[in-house]
Design a protein around this motif. Structure first.
Motif, PDB file in Angstrom:
ATOM      1  N   GLY A 250      20.696 -10.217 -39.282  1.00 60.48           N
ATOM      2  CA  GLY A 250      20.186  -9.573 -40.490  1.00 60.48           C
ATOM      3  C   GLY A 250      21.314  -9.066 -41.371  1.00 60.48           C
ATOM      4  O   GLY A 250      21.120  -8.847 -42.559  1.00 60.48           O
ATOM      5  N   LYS A 314      16.531  -0.880 -44.368  1.00 62.78           N
ATOM      6  CA  LYS A 314      16.415  -1.910 -43.352  1.00 62.78           C
ATOM      7  C   LYS A 314      17.689  -1.997 -42.510  1.00 62.78           C
ATOM      8  O   LYS A 314      17.631  -2.028 -41.274  1.00 62.78           O
ATOM      9  N   LEU A 318      18.514  -1.344 -38.521  1.00 68.03           N
ATOM     10  CA  LEU A 318      19.178  -2.279 -37.603  1.00 68.03           C
ATOM     11  C   LEU A 318      20.329  -1.594 -36.866  1.00 68.03           C
ATOM     12  O   LEU A 318      20.499  -1.778 -35.659  1.00 68.03           O
ATOM     13  N   ASP A 323      13.848  -2.422 -35.321  1.00 66.10           N
ATOM     14  CA  ASP A 323      13.443  -3.711 -35.883  1.00 66.10           C
ATOM     15  C   ASP A 323      11.962  -3.887 -35.599  1.00 66.10           C
ATOM     16  O   ASP A 323      11.568  -4.195 -34.491  1.00 66.10           O
ATOM     17  N   THR A 325       9.891  -6.063 -36.993  1.00 68.40           N
ATOM     18  CA  THR A 325       9.314  -7.351 -37.375  1.00 68.40           C
ATOM     19  C   THR A 325       8.594  -7.990 -36.194  1.00 68.40           C
ATOM     20  O   THR A 325       9.082  -8.000 -35.072  1.00 68.40           O
TER      21      THR A 325
END
Length: 599
Positions: A250, A314, A318, A323, A325
């Motif tokens: 990322g 975001k 991280l 995270d 997602t």
DNA sequence: CTGGGGTCCT
DNA sequence: AGGACCC
């Protein structure tokens, strides 16, 4: 599924990343096993894109120049890997293999050689038949299976034999480690491939921890994840903190460069070939503890870069191991298909035409391979699969499109002016033009050859003229043709049985009383025929037979005040009176049935 | 002096 | 249409 119950069972807390070991090289080794004992490199243009472990032992690396590889290892066997067809085919097989062993179709692809697998521990780990591994597998939940990070438990969590419960996170990850181990062995038994696996609670952590023990091994990130009351830092922070900032998935080249520049107070060396200089390394720990660092500061660091608006938040997430997602559901077809080739120099329209034709043929073949199915629902591999020689008449199987690209895109990259100016690597040099995909390419009656010629002349050459209006003066180093803007075609029967039985199950019946009837036993992979709509639940499957006698046996005490999301919530377990294995409460019945079916 | 792909976002 | 990210 009730989210709290899922979490209590550890189901939502465990996932794995699967990284196939030196994938392209393995595909060649599968074709020709004699290659396994030799140093093997796969070449695309001037580059070794990957090599097997024998080659790595002799000093070869990924993304090395061919010249250098030959110098270091003169007897290296080199295979050309510019045509990705066989790799894509192998990738599909491996995706299918994991999917058929996974509930809910929660297997996401990342490139050709990586998969993300969200575990479903309610349904995945029971041993019903020790002679038939397809209906489950044995495990001992008192240990993690395979290597862990850290290798040993923290002193405060050390098992002492008296402990009657572990955190639900702990249970979920233990089970995840056993599930991953089982699936890895299934993989090795049924395919010529091996994988390296990481087990944790998010894509971020599973991917990173998976890198620790390669190849053919797995690593689980051990709890506790958060800092504990007695002052111990959690394993997430200590694990993530050591990583160089650019290693975090990322955080790519550009963001890493911005962050390093800010932390170091100077420009780091950008040399792409040499890699990052040691003195320019910036670790996650250093960034996280840098004065003033936080989401707002990160937004400032990234300002003007064109990143999404919440990028600072975001990235800060991280850096702190956050995270959220989800593992995506595996897709029936790709959302883009593209074909490209690179050249030393293409500088006139006739040579452009010469290159465009084979690229277009390949694109059309890929569209047929990846976007069509026949009437029986079986996928066809080429447009000519039905006209094989043989004693049969060519079977005229009716094909139909699963997905249709609405857009055709032509991209080129120009060769940069030969000055090796440092920093020009930072921009990609690609330009593109798009137009609607002509309808005629979807014809099943014309040959790919004929369609390709027509597509080049009618559509792609005009696109090229728009892209490069000057008659000459271009020096192309790459041409790419893409079918994009994919639309799902009507009539695809992707909803319902077979796609996500778990989701159907979740949406049926009253809750939470339904879970009173939830059998604690079912096959590792339950097929459609085992699903009983009438009874709003799953039947027990023993030796392939359906056992309807146990449906009401498992009475589950449901308390809604349990905090399912907390890593500290207790998941009771028990010791089996027969074999002594540690079994979490929701699997106790499954385990006892396992013993009862043993002879 | 980089491969041949992919994803999503602006 | 381009630019970040991923493998």
């Amino acid at each position: 599924m009730n989210a709290e119950l899922t979490s209590l069972m550890g189901g939502s807390q465990s996932m794995s990343t699967w990284d196939y070991d030196c994938f392209y090289a393995s595909v060649f080794e599968a074709e020709n096993p004699a290659l396994k004992s030799l140093p093997l490199a796969v070449q695309q243009k001037q580059i070794v894109v990957t090599c097997n472990y024998e080659a790595r032992r002799r000093g070869l690396r990924k993304l090395q120049l061919i010249k250098e590889a030959k110098r270091i290892c003169p007897d290296v066997v080199i295979m050309l890997g510019e045509d990705l067809t066989k790799f894509r085919d192998a990738s599909k097989e491996l995706h299918a293999f994991l999917k058929k062993n996974t509930w809910g179709n929660r297997v996401e692809k990342l490139g050709f050689d990586e998969l993300l697998n969200r575990h479903d521990l309610q349904n995945s780990f029971f041993q019903l038949d020790k002679f038939d591994p397809t209906v489950g597998f044995a495990f001992d939940a008192s240990t993690f299976c395979g290597p862990t990070y850290p290798a040993e438990p923290c002193p405060s969590v050390k098992e002492d034999g008296e402990q009657l419960w572990f955190s639900s996170l702990d249970v979920g990850l233990r089970l995840g480690s056993h599930l991953a181990n089982y699936l890895r062995h299934q993989l090795e038994q049924h395919t010529p491939y091996t994988a390296t696996v990481g087990i944790s609670t998010s894509k971020l952590l599973a991917k990173l921890v998976g890198n620790l023990n390669k190849p053919r091994l797995q690593t689980t990130l051990r709890p506790p994840y958060s800092a504990t009351d007695d002052g111990q830092g959690g394993n997430v922070a200590s694990f993530l903190g050591q990583h160089e900032i650019g290693k975090i998935p990322g955080i790519g080249f550009k963001m890493a460069h911005r962050i390093r520049t800010h932390i170091l107070g100077r420009e780091p060396n950008l040399d792409v070939y040499e890699g990052l200089a040691e003195e320019d390394n910036v670790s996650v720990d250093v960034v996280r503890s840098f004065p003033g660092m936080g989401p707002v500061k990160l937004d400032e660091i990234f300002r003007g870069g064109g990143w999404p608006k919440d990028i600072g938040t975001k990235v800060w997430g991280l850096l702190n191991g956050v995270d959220d997602t989800e593992v995506a559901v595996g897709k029936a077809f790709p959302s883009q298909i593209s074909i490209e080739d690179s050249y030393s120099q293409v500088d006139n329209l006739q040579s452009v035409r010469n290159e465009l034709l084979p690229l277009t043929r390949k694109l059309l073949r890929r569209m047929h391979a990846d976007l069509t199915e026949d009437e029986e629902g079986e996928e066809l591999t080429t447009g000519h699969a039905t006209v094989q020689a043989g004693r049969h008449l060519p079977v005229k199987r009716k094909k139909r499109w699963l997905g249709c690209p609405r857009t055709l895109r032509l991209s080129t990259r120009s060769r940069p002016p030969s000055l090796p100016d440092v920093g020009h690597q930072l921009h990609s040099n690609r330009i593109s033009k798009s137009c609607p995909m002509p309808r005629f390419v979807f014809s099943f009656s014309e040959t790919v050859e004929a369609l390709a010629e027509r597509l080049v002349e009618d559509t792609i050459v005009p696109l090229f003229r728009r892209l490069h209006p000057d008659k000459s003066g271009y020096k192309l180093s790459l041409i790419n043709i893409a079918a994009t803007n994919m639309m799902e075609c009507a009539g695809s029967e992707n909803s319902g049985v077979g796609q996500d039985i778990g989701a159907m199950f979740r949406n049926q019946g009253p809750r939470p009383t339904q879970f009173s009837n939830l059998p604690a036993v079912c096959s590792h992979r339950v097929t459609e025929s085992h699903f009983d709509n009438q009874h709003h639940g799953l039947k027990h499957v023993v030796d392939g037979e359906v056992d309807q006698t146990r449906g009401d046996a498992a009475v589950l005490e449901w308390t809604s005040d349990e905090d399912g999301e907390s890593e500290n919530s207790a998941t009771p377990h028990d010791e089996c009176t027969i074999c002594g294995a540690f079994i979490p409460w929701f699997a106790v019945q499954a385990h006892s049935i396992y013993h009862s079916v043993q002879t």
